[in-house]
Write an enzyme that holds these catalytic residues in place. Sequence first.
Site, PDB file in Angstrom:
ATOM      1  N   GLU A   1      14.949 -16.110 -18.775  1.00 12.67           N
ATOM      2  CA  GLU A   1      13.815 -15.354 -19.198  1.00 12.67           C
ATOM      3  C   GLU A   1      14.357 -13.613 -19.256  1.00 12.67           C
ATOM      4  OE1 GLU A   1      10.307 -15.492 -16.595  1.00 12.67           O
ATOM      5  OE2 GLU A   1      11.605 -15.116 -14.733  1.00 12.67           O
TER       6      GLU A   1
ATOM      7  N   GLU B   1      14.226 -22.978 -10.899  1.00 13.17           N
ATOM      8  CA  GLU B   1      14.066 -21.482 -11.006  1.00 13.17           C
ATOM      9  C   GLU B   1      14.986 -20.791 -11.292  1.00 13.17           C
ATOM     10  OE1 GLU B   1      11.515 -20.014 -11.091  1.00 13.17           O
ATOM     11  OE2 GLU B   1      11.941 -18.117 -10.250  1.00 13.17           O
TER      12      GLU B   1
ATOM     13  N   CYS C   1       0.921  -1.225  -0.039  1.00 15.66           N
ATOM     14  CA  CYS C   1       0.127   0.060   0.167  1.00 15.66           C
ATOM     15  C   CYS C   1       0.876   1.251  -0.120  1.00 15.66           C
ATOM     16  CB  CYS C   1      -0.959  -0.282   1.157  1.00 15.66           C
ATOM     17  SG  CYS C   1      -1.761  -1.563   1.548  1.00 15.66           S
TER      18      CYS C   1
ATOM     19  N   TRP D   1      -3.518  -2.227  -1.266  1.00 12.90           N
ATOM     20  CA  TRP D   1      -3.294  -3.348  -1.597  1.00 12.90           C
ATOM     21  C   TRP D   1      -3.723  -4.278  -0.709  1.00 12.90           C
ATOM     22  CZ3 TRP D   1      -1.536  -5.713  -6.132  1.00 12.90           C
ATOM     23  CH2 TRP D   1      -1.065  -7.190  -6.119  1.00 12.90           C
TER      24      TRP D   1
ATOM     25  N   HIS E   1      23.315 -39.070 -18.216  1.00  8.15           N
ATOM     26  CA  HIS E   1      22.255 -39.999 -19.130  1.00  8.15           C
ATOM     27  C   HIS E   1      21.687 -39.285 -20.447  1.00  8.15           C
ATOM     28  CE1 HIS E   1      21.479 -42.993 -15.767  1.00  8.15           C
ATOM     29  NE2 HIS E   1      21.611 -42.016 -14.828  1.00  8.15           N
TER      30      HIS E   1
ATOM     31  N   ARG F   1       3.066   1.480  -8.004  1.00  5.78           N
ATOM     32  CA  ARG F   1       3.230   0.377  -7.098  1.00  5.78           C
ATOM     33  C   ARG F   1       1.841  -0.659  -7.216  1.00  5.78           C
ATOM     34  NH1 ARG F   1       6.101   1.357  -2.719  1.00  5.78           N
ATOM     35  NH2 ARG F   1       4.621   0.440  -1.317  1.00  5.78           N
TER      36      ARG F   1
ATOM     37  N   LYS G   1      15.002 -17.850 -14.356  1.00  2.00           N
ATOM     38  CA  LYS G   1      15.327 -16.702 -14.114  1.00  2.00           C
ATOM     39  C   LYS G   1      16.228 -15.914 -15.114  1.00  2.00           C
ATOM     40  CE  LYS G   1      12.680 -15.246 -12.336  1.00  2.00           C
ATOM     41  NZ  LYS G   1      11.632 -15.808 -11.747  1.00  2.00           N
TER      42      LYS G   1
ATOM     43  N   LYS H   1       3.332 -10.063 -17.206  1.00  2.00           N
ATOM     44  CA  LYS H   1       3.082 -10.182 -15.686  1.00  2.00           C
ATOM     45  C   LYS H   1       2.088 -11.295 -15.538  1.00  2.00           C
ATOM     46  CE  LYS H   1       4.582  -9.749 -11.822  1.00  2.00           C
ATOM     47  NZ  LYS H   1       5.907 -10.699 -11.280  1.00  2.00           N
TER      48      LYS H   1
ATOM     49  N   ASN I   1       0.249   0.310   6.534  1.00  2.00           N
ATOM     50  CA  ASN I   1       0.589  -0.688   5.513  1.00  2.00           C
ATOM     51  C   ASN I   1       1.246  -1.511   6.541  1.00  2.00           C
ATOM     52  OD1 ASN I   1       0.337   1.288   3.533  1.00  2.00           O
ATOM     53  ND2 ASN I   1       2.485   1.721   3.148  1.00  2.00           N
ATOM     54  N   GLY I   2       1.099  -2.776   5.808  1.00  2.00           N
ATOM     55  CA  GLY I   2       1.667  -3.898   6.741  1.00  2.00           C
ATOM     56  C   GLY I   2       0.366  -5.039   7.296  1.00  2.00           C
TER      57      GLY I   2
HETATM   58  C1  F6R Z   1       8.417 -15.979 -14.204  1.00  3.10           C
HETATM   59  C2  F6R Z   1       7.246 -15.386 -14.239  1.00  3.10           C
HETATM   60  C3  F6R Z   1       6.427 -16.590 -14.769  1.00  3.10           C
HETATM   61  C4  F6R Z   1       5.042 -16.628 -13.829  1.00  3.10           C
HETATM   62  C5  F6R Z   1       3.953 -17.521 -14.406  1.00  3.10           C
HETATM   63  C6  F6R Z   1       2.827 -17.906 -13.297  1.00  3.10           C
HETATM   64  O1  F6R Z   1       9.267 -15.054 -13.582  1.00  3.10           O
HETATM   65  O2  F6R Z   1       6.927 -14.657 -13.754  1.00  3.10           O
HETATM   66  O3  F6R Z   1       6.653 -17.787 -15.084  1.00  3.10           O
HETATM   67  O4  F6R Z   1       5.538 -17.055 -12.646  1.00  3.10           O
HETATM   68  O5  F6R Z   1       3.265 -17.045 -15.591  1.00  3.10           O
HETATM   69  O6  F6R Z   1       2.246 -16.470 -13.006  1.00  3.10           O
HETATM   70  P1  F6R Z   1       1.129 -16.446 -11.610  1.00  3.10           P
HETATM   71  O7  F6R Z   1       2.215 -17.078 -10.536  1.00  3.10           O
HETATM   72  O8  F6R Z   1       0.808 -14.910 -11.699  1.00  3.10           O
HETATM   73  O9  F6R Z   1       0.221 -17.470 -11.760  1.00  3.10           O
END
Ligand code: F6R
Length: 609
Positions: free
Chosen positions: A489, A482, A2, A74, A505, A27, A486, A604, A100-101
């Site tokens: 991507e 992961e 928030c 938020w 293998h 934000r 990272k 996103k 906030n929090g």
């Molecule tokens: C990677 C990334 C995507 C999301 C995926 C699922 O950094 O952001 O792989 O993790 O699209 O998204 P959510 O978690 O919003 O369902």
Amino acid sequence: MCGIVGYIGDQEAAGFLLDGLEKLEYRGYDSAGIAVFNGTNIRVEKCVGRLEELKQKIAHDMPGGAMGIGHTRWATHGRPSDRNSHPHADESGNFVVVHNGIIENYLRLKEELIDKGHHFASETDTEVVAHLMAEHYNGDFEATVKKVLSIISGSYSLVFMCAHEPDKLICTKQDNPLVIGLGEGENFIASDIPAIINHTRKTYILSDGELAIVKKDSVWVQNRDGVPISKKVFEVHWDAEAAEKGGFDHFMIKEINEQPRAVRDTMTGRVAKDETGIVFEELNWTADEMSAINKIFIVACGTAYHAGVVGKYYLEQLARIPVEVDIASEFRYRSPLVDENTLAIVISQSGETSDTLAALKEAKRLGARTLAVTNVVGSSIAREADQVVYTYAGPEIAVASTKAYTTQLVTMLMLAIYVGELRGALPAERAQELCRGLHRLPEQIEDMLSDMDSVKTFAQKYGYSEDVFFIGRSLDYAVALEGSLKLKEISYIHAEAYAAGELKHGTLALITEGVPVIALATQYDVYEKTLSNIKEVKARDAVVIGLALTGDESIAKYVDHVIFIPATDKYLAPILAVVPLQLLAYYAATTRGCDVDKPRNLAKSVTVE
Ligand code: F6R
């Protein structure tokens, strides 16, 4: 998270408050509101939706007055709605707060207040603070704030207004940011610097436990016992864009640095203070219910799926239930064997991912009990699932997920401990040991973040490689997945994560001279085996960067470079190990000049199948 703003001076407060909230819009938020003292009382105006809707609502009747507070919310406790929006007031309207929090003990406090005759208008934890002010007010605003702070626990930045003492705002913080902007004949309060830099560049950055009495021509900072604190003025030199990122170059690195707070908030109220176990008030599961569950499916996409892979190890090993982890787009179409004794857990940062939502509906249709782990209150997935556990990462703006992932891991570990204890699969002492480890996490992440120059150096040195391999066994393999995602991507370097024992293998031929291999070796029960796999890649002249626990004296003999993370329990290691991997990806991407926050072909929230 928030946003908070506050103003006291000679100008119309509403103008600054709305302008300041607009500067915090980036934000993310779901509702907005302001409160202004008009000479007699405090007028609160708030509504769900965009700030623009609030502006339209009050356009012809702007609250007048030279002192006020504002907030963009938020949602955490209670879904986005007009009545859950901040500011919150007590029933008399004389005490108004923005927050906030998370107030950890709000449920108990709320019950006590209801017993004393208080009526609540919202589902929020924040409203409890306004009611506590009214309950304890003794004619002294400052003393009452201190009294209330001694009653509440949790993480917060708070700004208080009191109609009986309209010459001051009082603010304080604990684990959430708050700054005071110093003006001439006026002063400002904000959760973030962008809200105030059009008005002043002179600020006090409040520290945890500090309390400020902000009047129009003075700011008095003290600790909670009233001992004065002499604050240094911090001059902000950032431009507006840098200020939005808190002085960081990108949202991604800002969010990586927010992980101690995000992890702490996610544990607040759930890891018992005395470390005796895990409490999920929102679940309230019983031993009988949990004994009836004979299978768990974890279903998600991308980074959230990787959190699910870690979750499988946690739930199988600590709660002793068979777990299958599925990519959501696969789960839907493979006729999964689901019945009423199945628990389907879906994980999603956004709560809107279409594949995950469809998988959730399918699990429900097949009769499973469903649980969503998500970061967005009131999201489609949160609404569709039978039950929800929220992660409190706060809004994630960078497309690449970082703080959402670590909070998902923390949530999955808490769930596994909770279910493990309910099923009698996890001895109390082991649960306590893990809770102690969880408590240490935020500080350990902070320590790591303050000493990661070596990671930057490796990223710069190997940032132009064509291929990078990540290897590990057990939970290290889950984290490798992961780390590899990272890197690829955001830097577009081809990366592969391999279970270390699987390389031979088929893929070992791809390990040739100079190919960087990130070898995770944090899991003590498979440590020797991982070392053998490291030797295999070294024998093919790979450049190996080992990731190991502090105190590991052997690893350096087998690798070219080592990144150490704090020594910890094997189940907690993933939550620490991913941090250097996030940084490695970030610095590799910046070395290559990539658009870190908006990588190509990645959205996103993926709301198409
Ligand atoms: C990677 C990334 C995507 C999301 C995926 C699922 O950094 O952001 O792989 O993790 O699209 O998204 P959510 O978690 O919003 O369902």
